[in-house]
Motif scaffolding. Sequence first.
Motif, PDB file in Angstrom:
ATOM      1  N   TYR A  50       3.735 -10.426  -7.880  1.00  0.00           N
ATOM      2  CA  TYR A  50       3.296  -9.914  -6.504  1.00  0.00           C
ATOM      3  C   TYR A  50       3.392  -8.425  -6.629  1.00  0.00           C
ATOM      4  N   PHE A  51       4.336  -7.747  -6.897  1.00  0.00           N
ATOM      5  CA  PHE A  51       4.368  -6.176  -7.055  1.00  0.00           C
ATOM      6  C   PHE A  51       3.490  -5.548  -7.876  1.00  0.00           C
ATOM      7  N   VAL A  52       3.396  -6.306  -9.166  1.00  0.00           N
ATOM      8  CA  VAL A  52       2.300  -5.830 -10.169  1.00  0.00           C
ATOM      9  C   VAL A  52       1.184  -5.854  -9.625  1.00  0.00           C
ATOM     10  N   GLU A  53       0.663  -6.806  -8.804  1.00  0.00           N
ATOM     11  CA  GLU A  53      -0.796  -7.112  -8.200  1.00  0.00           C
ATOM     12  C   GLU A  53      -1.008  -6.237  -7.214  1.00  0.00           C
ATOM     13  N   THR A  54      -0.119  -5.933  -6.429  1.00  0.00           N
ATOM     14  CA  THR A  54      -0.435  -5.111  -5.137  1.00  0.00           C
ATOM     15  C   THR A  54       0.021  -3.959  -5.082  1.00  0.00           C
ATOM     16  N   SER A  55       1.025  -3.416  -5.967  1.00  0.00           N
ATOM     17  CA  SER A  55       1.632  -2.213  -5.748  1.00  0.00           C
ATOM     18  C   SER A  55       0.647  -0.880  -5.345  1.00  0.00           C
ATOM     19  N   THR A 114      -2.701  -1.212  -4.639  1.00  0.00           N
ATOM     20  CA  THR A 114      -3.633  -1.621  -3.553  1.00  0.00           C
ATOM     21  C   THR A 114      -2.843  -1.433  -2.391  1.00  0.00           C
ATOM     22  N   LEU A 115      -1.706  -1.959  -2.133  1.00  0.00           N
ATOM     23  CA  LEU A 115      -1.137  -1.665  -1.009  1.00  0.00           C
ATOM     24  C   LEU A 115      -0.437  -0.344  -0.754  1.00  0.00           C
ATOM     25  N   GLY A 116       0.297   0.074  -1.707  1.00  0.00           N
ATOM     26  CA  GLY A 116       1.198   1.269  -1.920  1.00  0.00           C
ATOM     27  C   GLY A 116       0.484   2.428  -2.322  1.00  0.00           C
ATOM     28  N   GLY A 117      -0.679   2.295  -3.028  1.00  0.00           N
ATOM     29  CA  GLY A 117      -1.242   3.479  -3.428  1.00  0.00           C
ATOM     30  C   GLY A 117      -0.577   4.374  -4.573  1.00  0.00           C
ATOM     31  N   GLY A 118       0.113   3.602  -5.325  1.00  0.00           N
ATOM     32  CA  GLY A 118       1.107   4.403  -6.225  1.00  0.00           C
ATOM     33  C   GLY A 118       0.844   3.690  -7.697  1.00  0.00           C
ATOM     34  N   ASN A 119       1.043   4.244  -8.793  1.00  0.00           N
ATOM     35  CA  ASN A 119       1.154   3.619 -10.033  1.00  0.00           C
ATOM     36  C   ASN A 119       2.521   3.232 -10.492  1.00  0.00           C
ATOM     37  N   ASN A 120       3.418   3.940  -9.962  1.00  0.00           N
ATOM     38  CA  ASN A 120       4.895   3.581 -10.288  1.00  0.00           C
ATOM     39  C   ASN A 120       5.362   2.412  -9.421  1.00  0.00           C
ATOM     40  N   ILE A 121       5.424   1.342  -9.948  1.00  0.00           N
ATOM     41  CA  ILE A 121       5.725   0.057  -9.260  1.00  0.00           C
ATOM     42  C   ILE A 121       7.045   0.279  -8.777  1.00  0.00           C
ATOM     43  N   VAL A 122       8.148   0.947  -9.373  1.00  0.00           N
ATOM     44  CA  VAL A 122       9.554   0.857  -8.850  1.00  0.00           C
ATOM     45  C   VAL A 122       9.394   2.120  -7.585  1.00  0.00           C
ATOM     46  N   ASN A 123       8.707   3.009  -7.463  1.00  0.00           N
ATOM     47  CA  ASN A 123       8.605   4.088  -6.487  1.00  0.00           C
ATOM     48  C   ASN A 123       8.019   3.343  -5.408  1.00  0.00           C
ATOM     49  N   ILE A 126       7.794   0.078  -4.465  1.00  0.00           N
ATOM     50  CA  ILE A 126       8.646  -1.163  -3.982  1.00  0.00           C
ATOM     51  C   ILE A 126       9.886  -0.222  -2.993  1.00  0.00           C
ATOM     52  N   LEU A 127      10.309   1.011  -3.369  1.00  0.00           N
ATOM     53  CA  LEU A 127      11.412   1.509  -2.707  1.00  0.00           C
ATOM     54  C   LEU A 127      10.807   2.215  -1.324  1.00  0.00           C
ATOM     55  N   VAL A 128       9.761   2.780  -1.515  1.00  0.00           N
ATOM     56  CA  VAL A 128       9.146   3.524  -0.478  1.00  0.00           C
ATOM     57  C   VAL A 128       8.256   2.572   0.459  1.00  0.00           C
ATOM     58  N   ASP A 129       7.661   1.728  -0.092  1.00  0.00           N
ATOM     59  CA  ASP A 129       6.524   0.930   0.646  1.00  0.00           C
ATOM     60  C   ASP A 129       7.022  -0.406   0.743  1.00  0.00           C
ATOM     61  N   MET A 130       7.104  -1.355  -0.069  1.00  0.00           N
ATOM     62  CA  MET A 130       7.699  -2.794  -0.056  1.00  0.00           C
ATOM     63  C   MET A 130       8.925  -2.951   0.668  1.00  0.00           C
ATOM     64  N   ARG A 131       9.868  -1.801   0.266  1.00  0.00           N
ATOM     65  CA  ARG A 131      10.878  -2.126   0.898  1.00  0.00           C
ATOM     66  C   ARG A 131      11.464  -0.760   1.558  1.00  0.00           C
ATOM     67  N   GLY A 132      10.348  -0.113   2.184  1.00  0.00           N
ATOM     68  CA  GLY A 132      10.530   0.994   3.128  1.00  0.00           C
ATOM     69  C   GLY A 132      11.482   0.783   4.176  1.00  0.00           C
ATOM     70  N   LEU A 133      11.674  -0.262   5.023  1.00  0.00           N
ATOM     71  CA  LEU A 133      12.671  -0.438   5.911  1.00  0.00           C
ATOM     72  C   LEU A 133      14.206  -0.499   5.563  1.00  0.00           C
ATOM     73  N   ASP A 134      14.197  -1.269   4.344  1.00  0.00           N
ATOM     74  CA  ASP A 134      15.621  -1.052   3.685  1.00  0.00           C
ATOM     75  C   ASP A 134      15.874   0.081   3.286  1.00  0.00           C
ATOM     76  N   THR A 135      15.171   0.903   2.644  1.00  0.00           N
ATOM     77  CA  THR A 135      15.603   2.092   2.230  1.00  0.00           C
ATOM     78  C   THR A 135      15.834   3.162   3.470  1.00  0.00           C
ATOM     79  N   LEU A 136      15.089   2.998   4.669  1.00  0.00           N
ATOM     80  CA  LEU A 136      15.328   3.799   5.658  1.00  0.00           C
ATOM     81  C   LEU A 136      16.542   3.535   6.379  1.00  0.00           C
ATOM     82  N   PHE A 137      16.918   2.091   6.362  1.00  0.00           N
ATOM     83  CA  PHE A 137      18.391   1.881   6.983  1.00  0.00           C
ATOM     84  C   PHE A 137      19.496   2.216   5.748  1.00  0.00           C
TER      85      PHE A 137
END
Length: 773
Positions: free
Chosen positions: A719-724, A726-735, A737-748
Motif C-alpha cells: 500500500y505504501f509503495v502504491e500510494t506514497s 499519489t497521496l503524499g507527493g513524495g518519492n521517498n517512501i520512508v519520509n 510514511i513519517l510525515v503523511d501516513m503517520r503524521g499524527l503519530d509523529t506529531l504526538f
Amino acid sequence: MIYAIFAPLFLALFVPLLSRIKDKIHTGVFVFFIPFVIFLYFVRFIGNDFQPIRETVNWIPSMGINFDFYLDGLSLLFVLLISGIGALVVLYSVFYLSKSEKLGSFYVYLLMFMAAMLGVVLSDNVFVLYTFWELTSISSFLLIGYWNFKERSRYGAQKSMLITVFGGLSMLGGFILLTIITGTTSIQGMIGQVDVILSSDYLLLILVLILLGAFTKSAQFPFHIWLPDAMEAPTPVSAYLHSATMVKAGIYLVARFSPIFSGYEWFFIIVSLVGLLTMLWGSYMAVRQTDLKAILAFSTISQLGMIMAMLGFGTEAAVFAAMFHILNHATFKGSLFMITGIIDHETGTRDIRKLGGLMTFMPMTATLALFGTFSMAGVPLPFLNGFYSKELFFESTLGLDGANFLSQLIPYIAVIASIFTFVYSMYYFFGVFTGPNHVGKLPKKPHEAPFGMLIAPIILILGVILIGLFPNMVNAPFLQHAAEAVNSGVEYQEIYFWHGWTSPAFIMSLIVVGVGIILFLTRKKWTGIYRVLPGNLSFNKVYDSLLKKVDTYSAGITNVYMTGSLKTYMVLILGAMFIVTISFMLITDGLTISFDDIAEITILEVSVVIIIIIGAIATLFTRSNLALVLVTGIVGYGVSMLFAIYRAPDIALTQLVVETISIALFLLCFYHLPKLKKREESVGSKTVNIIISVGFGLMMTLIGISAHSTNWFAPISDYFVETSYTLGGGNNIVNVILVDMRGLDTLFEITVLGIAALAIIGLIKLTSNKEAK
C-alpha cells in the motif's frame, strides 16, 4: 439531533471560564439555556402525525460503528425528560448551590451527564449506545462524589461506579453476541431479525447479559444498594440523576429491546419477578428510613421496580401504563427531591425525627409536598397524575394470562407493595409538616425558601396537576407513540378517572388506601418487624465484604511481584512476553521458516554482524566505563552500517545520530558514572538471566523469520509503495510514511518530547530556586 447531543459537551468546554465570573453571575444561568433550547427543539415533534427520524454520521464505518441516531416515540419521551427536567434542575441549582462551591466542576459534570443520557436514548448503534452508557457511569461518579471531602460521598460514588460498570460490561457482552448473530450493529436492524435471535442457542445468555446492564443501572434488586448511598450527592444531582434520568436508563434499555425479547418466556419471568420484588422490597424498606432522601431513594427503587414489572408483562395495557408512569414519576419524584433539598437548606437537617410542624413555617413548600406525596401514593383524586398510572398498573396485573401461578400471584404483590408506598408517602408528608415542631433543636430556624428555589418544583407540581386533570392531553400525541415503539400492538384508548365502583382496579386502590391508613396510624407498633426482616441481613454487608476480600487478595497477589526490584520486573515482563508469543505462534502455526525470496548475503554483511556480536558479548565482560561506552557504540554503529547496506539511508542516518548523541551524553556524564563492579550473583540467578536473555533473543529471531515466511494477509508495504507518491507527493517512501501516513503519530511523538522538555525545565528551575534559598 447530533448537535443537540454534543451541545452540552461543547458548552462544558467554556464553563471553567464562565465560572470565573460566578460572583457576578451564577454559572448555572449560562448553563440553563442549553437544556432549555434542547427541550424546545424536541418538543416540536410532539403530535399525532409524528414519524420516526433517523440521522447517521460516520465514525468507524469499517467496523460498522457510526453515530446512528433514531428518534421515535420512546426516545422522544426520554429526551424531553432529560432536557426538560435538566433545565429545571439547573434553574433550581442556581438558588440551591452557593457561589462559593466549585461551580465550574459541578456544571461540567452535569453537562457531561446530560450529553451522555441524550446519546444513550437516541443511539441506534449498540456500540455507540454502550459508549454513552459508560459515560453516564463516569459522569454520575463525578457528580455523586462532588463533595469529595466527605467520606460517604466518595464511598457512594465508588459503589455506584463499580456496580453500574459491572452491568455495563455484561451488557457489552450481550451486544457483541447480538452483533455476531444478526450481522448488524443497528438496534432497529436487530429488531427486524427477531426470528434469528429467538432461534439462537445463545438467546438466554444474551438476555441475561443485557438485563444485568439494565438492572444495575436502574437499581433493581439486589443491585439496588448503590442508590441510597448515591444520595450523598447534592440535591440537584439526586433530583436529576436518581429520579428522572440515569436510573431510568435501564428502563429505557429494557423498553428498547422489548420488541426482540418480549416473545421469549424467560423475558417475562425474569423481568416481571425482578421488577415486582424490587417494587415490594423498595416500598417496604422506605418506611424504615429516617433520612428524607433515603425515603425517596427507596421510593425510587420501588417505583422503578413497578415500571420494570410492567415492561416484563409486555401486554399492550402494561406497556402503555409503563410509559405513562415514567412521565408521572419524573414529575412528582423530581419535585419531592427538590422539596427535600429546600427542607434541608432551610432547616439544616433531613432527619425526619427532628422535623415536624413545618407547615406553619413553610406553607408553600408544604403545599407542593402535599401534591407530590399524594400523587406518589396513588391517592384517588382527579388532579393527581400518579393515581391514573397506578390504576393502569393494577389493570395490567389483572389482564395477564391467569393460567400460571405467577400471573395469579402478581396482583397481590402489586397491592402489598402499593400499600407500603402509601404508608411511606404519608410518613414523609405528615412526619415533616404536621405534628409538634422542634424548632429549638434544629440547626437553623425554619422559614420559607426563596421564590427562585420554588420555581422548579412549582412547575413540576403543575405538571402533576395538569396531567391529572387532562391526561389525554399527553396521550395520543405523545405517550401513544412511546408505547407503540415498545409494543406495536398498543391501540389508542382514552384515559378516564372514573371506571365505576365495581372496577377491580379501583377496588384495589381502595384497599391500598384503607389498609395504608391503618398501617400509617399504627406505624410505631409494627415497625419492630424490621428487626426480624431484614434484621442483621444486608446486601450492603455482602458488598462491603466482597470489596474487602477483593482488596485483600489483590494486595496479596500484587505484593508477590511488586518487590521494588527492576530486575524482577524485567524477568516477569520478558518471560510473559516469551510464553504468550511462542504459545500463540504454536497454536496458529506461526512457526513457519522459509528461505525463499531472501536477499543475497555477502561477506560484508557477515563481517558487520560478527563485529556486532563481538561488541554485544564484550559488554558482559568489560569493567571499564570508557571501554563500555565505546563497545556499546560499536554495536550501535554496526547496526547503522547494516541499514546503509540494505539501502535504508534514512533509518541509518537516524541510528547514527541517536548513537552519536548517546555516546556524547555518556562522555559528558562520564565523571559521574558509577564504577563498575563485579556483582555477586547466585548460580540460580545467573541461570535465570541466561534463560531470559537467550529466550527473548530467540523469540525475536523467530518472529522475524516467521514474519518473512508467512503471508496471512497482503503486506502493508504494498500500500505504501502504491500510494506514497499519489497521496503524499513524495518519492521517498520512508519520509512520506513519517510525515503523511503517520503524521499524527509523529506529531504526538514531538508533543511528548516537548512536554518532557518543559517538565525538565521546570525541574531545573525548581532545583535552582531551592539552591538559591
